[in-house]
Scaffold this active site. Structure first.
Site, mmCIF file in Angstrom:
data_model
loop_
_atom_site.group_PDB
_atom_site.id
_atom_site.type_symbol
_atom_site.label_atom_id
_atom_site.label_comp_id
_atom_site.label_asym_id
_atom_site.label_seq_id
_atom_site.Cartn_x
_atom_site.Cartn_y
_atom_site.Cartn_z
ATOM 1 N N LYS A 71 0.370 -1.604 0.258
ATOM 2 C CA LYS A 71 0.077 0.296 -0.115
ATOM 3 C C LYS A 71 0.577 0.716 0.094
ATOM 4 C CE LYS A 71 -3.915 -1.564 2.391
ATOM 5 N NZ LYS A 71 -5.409 -2.032 2.585
ATOM 6 N N ASP A 108 -10.499 2.295 2.093
ATOM 7 C CA ASP A 108 -10.124 1.720 3.894
ATOM 8 C C ASP A 108 -10.878 2.487 4.616
ATOM 9 O OD1 ASP A 108 -8.913 -0.609 2.726
ATOM 10 O OD2 ASP A 108 -6.979 0.590 3.183
#
Ligand code: ATR
Length: 280
Positions: A71, A108
């Site tokens: 990420k 997220d």
């Protein structure tokens, strides 16, 4: 599903990627809507992640999700970032634009907030102080989401204090660090308690925290979803607190990517929850 030559393709890059539930999750929606498309696991080792991301336009992929441990690398590999990804410092969704450029987003925090909204209708981040346990990758997205939703105060506590301090300094805003040993004291007057540590996950010891100072109205949530009812959620439920389990964060964070890649905003339903939880 039989694909045509025009099928839209997306996927998830991770290392390892075999544990990812995302192919099953997106696959459910693709089948449900009869879409000519596929969502595939992409096992990409860390030393090739930039190369793999830069190859997305050449391969004609619509984009991909990015999971552990890529990420942060994805943040550097894309051409531009949306403000949320920039603030979180990580990318979980990449879009390939018509002109072949790559945009990095982070959904997220969106997934976290949507899960609370769905599981605890009427929930508001500005209702009162939030206590966040843990300072890893998941905590970053959750802190940013809570601040953007108007949380007046976040009490952040982590076993390794330096990590919490670093995170608070990077993100800014009303984040107060509480020593890990004093975490139970941070609960007094809280409106929300979030576990972002790995404690309580199958194979790990339960999270140790004394809940007696937590108001009975406080919402308790856990990002761990194996098991679905963690020892923390069970203890909170037993004393009458409202609780929201963690699987919905995974399901909701997937929606924005699916919408862009495959053309419709999919729904999170009980059937989807069951289907994703069944798949090991
Ligand atoms: P990620 O970045 O994917 O969220 P991580 O970096 O492994 O995962 O973070 C896991 C979180 O669980 C961290 O906050 C970690 O605390 P440390 O920063 O001190 O490592 C927390 N954690 C892991 N094991 C723990 C334990 N036994 N007790 C308390 N917290 C723990």
């Amino acid at each position: 599903m039989i694909l045509t030559g025009k099928a839209r393709i997306a996927g998830v890059m991770g290392w390892p990627v075999g544990h990812s539930r995302s192919p099953r999750l997106h696959g459910f929606w693709l089948r449900q809507h009869g879409i000519d498309g596929a969502y595939v696991p992409l096992a990409v080792p860390p030393d090739r992640v930039e190369q793999a991301i830069r190859a997305l336009p050449a391969l004609g992929l619509r984009g991909c999700n990015v999971t552990v441990p890529h990420k942060e690398a994805a943040l550097r590999a894309v051409d531009r970032l949306d403000p949320v990804a920039k603030r979180i410092g990580a990318v979980n969704t990449i879009l390939v634009h018509e002109d072949g450029t790559l945009e990095g987003r982070n959904t997220d925090g969106f997934g976290f907030v949507e899960n609370l909204r769905e599981g605890a209708p009427g929930w508001r981040a500005d209702a009162g102080p939030a206590v966040v346990l843990g300072a890893g990758g998941a905590a970053r997205a959750i802190l940013v989401a809570l601040l953007e939703e108007g949380a007046p105060e976040i009490r952040l506590t982590n076993r390794t204090a330096a990590r919490a301090e670093e995170l608070a300094a990077e993100i800014g805003g009303p984040i107060r660090i509480v020593p890990w040993e004093r975490r139970a004291d941070a609960l007094s007057g809280a409106a929300l308690l979030v576990n972002t540590t790995t404690q309580g996950m199958t194979g790990q010891p339960a999270l140790e925290i004394e809940l007696s100072d937590l108001p009975a109205t406080a919402l308790v949530t856990d990002i761990v979803y194996t098991p679905l009812v963690t020892p923390l959620l069970a203890a909170a439920q037993a004393r009458g607190n409202p609780v929201v389990d963690g699987i919905g964060m995974l399901l909701h964070q997937a929606r924005p990517g699916f919408a862009v890649w495959f053309g419709l905003d999919p729904q999170v339903t009980p059937e989807l929850r069951r289907f994703v939880l069944e798949g090991a």
